[in-house]
Design an enzyme around this catalytic site. Structure first.
Site, PDB file in Angstrom:
ATOM      1  N   CYS A   1      -5.176  -2.795   3.420  1.00 10.10           N
ATOM      2  CA  CYS A   1      -4.878  -2.595   4.840  1.00 10.10           C
ATOM      3  C   CYS A   1      -6.075  -2.856   5.751  1.00 10.10           C
ATOM      4  O   CYS A   1      -6.432  -3.994   6.018  1.00 10.10           O
ATOM      5  CB  CYS A   1      -4.310  -1.192   5.042  1.00 10.10           C
ATOM      6  SG  CYS A   1      -3.530  -0.946   6.659  1.00 10.10           S
TER       7      CYS A   1
ATOM      8  N   GLU B   1       0.848  -1.202   0.000  1.00  5.41           N
ATOM      9  CA  GLU B   1       0.000   0.000   0.000  1.00  5.41           C
ATOM     10  C   GLU B   1       0.878   1.245   0.000  1.00  5.41           C
ATOM     11  O   GLU B   1       1.865   1.314   0.742  1.00  5.41           O
ATOM     12  CB  GLU B   1      -0.880  -0.006   1.246  1.00  5.41           C
ATOM     13  CG  GLU B   1      -1.723   1.251   1.438  1.00  5.41           C
ATOM     14  CD  GLU B   1      -2.376   1.312   2.810  1.00  5.41           C
ATOM     15  OE1 GLU B   1      -3.378   2.034   2.954  1.00  5.41           O
ATOM     16  OE2 GLU B   1      -1.880   0.640   3.742  1.00  5.41           O
TER      17      GLU B   1
ATOM     18  N   LYS C   1     -10.018   1.996  -2.325  1.00 11.36           N
ATOM     19  CA  LYS C   1     -10.372   1.544  -0.984  1.00 11.36           C
ATOM     20  C   LYS C   1     -11.674   2.200  -0.539  1.00 11.36           C
ATOM     21  O   LYS C   1     -11.831   3.413  -0.654  1.00 11.36           O
ATOM     22  CB  LYS C   1      -9.235   1.891  -0.013  1.00 11.36           C
ATOM     23  CG  LYS C   1      -9.414   1.397   1.406  1.00 11.36           C
ATOM     24  CD  LYS C   1      -8.176   1.750   2.234  1.00 11.36           C
ATOM     25  CE  LYS C   1      -8.266   1.225   3.652  1.00 11.36           C
ATOM     26  NZ  LYS C   1      -7.065   1.573   4.447  1.00 11.36           N
TER      27      LYS C   1
END
Length: 547
Positions: free
Chosen positions: A417, A293, A358
């Site tokens: 994440c 990430e 995300k």
């Protein structure tokens, strides 16, 4: 009153039950806090599950005493809140580490992660245990009541205000082990319900009833042993054989940049390290290369130099990389996304082959504080530099769970994440078109080098168990590797040949395992098992209830 508590049942445990039940006020809160702190060692990297078998009965016995108070609701809530505060303080102390990067600026606000966070999370446990107290009895019924309300509290914690399901009790089992396989049936919340029952069952051996009732006192422990034996035997059979490997190789690269340096670096030094690893001779055409990430500081997807370098060195491979990007919807303010991009040798000409944004954002870290609390901008000014920069403007959430299918590589579920904590994301993304694997990219440099990265990795491995999909994980300064569809690690990256001083660059190459057979949890009815089991526990609590 609590001084009148008299314990009956197993003689050896009677004095301990009485001493815990008779505690009042701050001594009771302090003892509950210690039990909560002990419970933290049931999770990664320790996985000392027996800590729950001590701490949860201890809390139940303290609730026994609280129920004898005139204001029993307040007493139950206070002890349970203290238990939760102790647990979250120890298990999540790493959230304070970003405040130590520039202590001269932010050390004064370290009370936010060390006091506000654990105390606030503890309120959820305190509130639900107070509700459990309304159905409490001295009989073994209280074990079912406790497991029922504790599990509902954990489900609430995982969904309230976006949710924060960190260290659910179900994740105490080593992922990839026999009992962890139960998550493939009902998910981690169902496994949490079973785990809380198994670990709290010994508390029924002692109670305050005058009746002898040895058989009834033994029944929860007997049920827990049977449940453990069946679950262990079934899980051991499920993981008896190794997972076969596909023909698709994956290369995982992590430059291992410390968070304190990443905040100050330009993109060139980090990109140069990744490009250097692209030249390793063991990586072949057809490989899928995965970077973490936010692998490179800045806006990689919108910087010509970075895309030129990738296009020049990637060759006949495909790159999956995390990157921050922005779009202009008006002339005044850009909108930022935390993205996962698939790039090939034409990236400098055509841009990403595929893009995922995300959608489950971290409160105060990625979701702007101004969006959900009063005085959010002033609150953001207290946070460390990286967090502050993100919290002040915030990211825009993406469209939702999805399986990325480029047509040239096996389709995969994309997780970035924080999203790796949520079972429903992987399940929903895989309901329509079954993916072949999961790609999870993360920046674990935030968590320091202690419990945080190990806990994050363990919880991510449960996403593989729940869906049967192998997991490829690339995490900056965290655990990077490949996990099969049963949660077993098949490859862990090793230190790279060379790395800049202070960096911990790692590299690894292996083939993706074949997916495991589709799991019960992955079906459209998989999540129902948790709610059905809660109903069963409510029935068992009613049947075993005695005044």
């Amino acid at each position: 009153m609590s001084e009148a508590v008299r314990s009956h049942g197993f003689t050896a445990l009677g004095p301990l039950h009485e001493s815990l039940a008779r505690l009042k006020g701050w001594p009771a809160a302090g003892t509950a806090g210690l039990f909560g702190a002990l419970a933290a060692f049931a999770f990664a990297p320790f996985h000392f599950s027996a800590a729950l078998a001590v701490s949860l009965p201890g809390l139940i016995w303290m609730i026994d005493g609280a129920r004898a108070h005139r204001r029993w609701g307040r007493a139950v809530a206070f002890r349970s809140w203290a238990f939760g505060s102790g647990f979250f303080l120890v298990s999540m102390h790493w959230t304070a580490l970003p405040f130590l990067v520039n202590p001269e600026q932010h050390l004064a606000f370290i009370w936010l992660p060390l006091i506000v966070l654990p105390a606030g999370m503890g309120l959820i446990w305190g509130g639900f245990m107070a509700m459990a107290g309304a159905f409490w009895s001295a009989s073994p019924s209280r074990i079912f009541v406790f497991a029922l309300f504790f599990s509902i509290a954990e489900w609430t914690r995982g969904h309230l205000f976006g949710g924060f399901p960190w260290n659910l009790p179900g994740t105490t089992w080593i992922p990839g082990g026999a009992f962890s396989q139960a998550a493939s049936l009902g998910g981690v919340y169902w496994l949490t319900l079973l785990t809380v029952f198994v670990m709290s069952a010994p508390a029924a051996l002692v109670d305050t009833r005058d009746a002898r009732g040895l058989g009834l006192r033994l029944s929860p422990s007997f049920g827990a042993v049977v449940l453990l034996a069946i679950g262990w035997a079934w899980g051991a059979e499920r993981i008896a054989a190794p997972s076969p490997l596909t023909d698709q190789p994956v290369v995982i690269m992590d430059a291992g940049v410390p968070q304190s340096e990443w905040d100050r670096l330009e993109s060139a030094p980090v990109l140069n390290e990744y490009v250097r690893m692209l030249t390793y001779p063991d990586s072949k055409p057809g490989d899928i290369v995965v970077w973490p990430e936010g692998a490179v500081p800045g806006f990689l997807l919108q910087e010509a130099e970075g895309l030129d370098a990738i296009s020049s060195y990637i060759g006949e491979r495909t790159l999956v990389v995390g990157a921050t990007r922005y779009e202009w919807f008006t002339q005044d303010t850009p909108v930022y996304y935390n993205s996962l991009a698939v790039l090939d040798s034409k990236a400098n000409q055509t841009g990403p082959v595929s893009l995922y944004d995300k959608h489950r954002l971290v409160p105060f870290g990625e979701l702007a504080a101004v969006d959900f609390i009063p005085f959010g901008r002033q609150f953001a000014s207290m946070l460390p530099p990286t967090t502050q920069r993100l919290a002040a403007s915030g990211f825009r959430p993406g469209g939702g769970p999805t399986a990325v299918d480029t047509g040239t590589m096996p389709p995969f579920v994309a997780l970035i994440c924080y999203e790796g904590l949520f079972p429903e994301i992987t399940r929903q993304a895989n309901l329509t078109d079954r993916a072949k694997w999961i790609v999870l990219i993360s920046n674990d440099a935030w968590f320091g080098g202690g419990m945080g990265p190990a806990q994050h990795y363990a919880q991510n491995r449960y996403r593989a168990i729940e869906t049967g999909l192998p997991l490829v994980r690339a995490a900056n300064r965290g655990a990077s590797g490949i996990v099969d569809g049963y949660g077993r690690e098949t490859m862990r990256t090793l230190p790279a040949e060379t790395a800049p001083e202070g960096w911990t660059a790692t590299y690894g190459r292996d083939r993706i395992p074949e997916p495991a057979p589709a799991t019960v949890f992955q079906t459209r009815f998989g999540a129902v098992l948790f709610w059905f089991s809660l109903c069963i526990f409510a029935i068992l609590a009613f049947i075993s209830w005695r005044r």
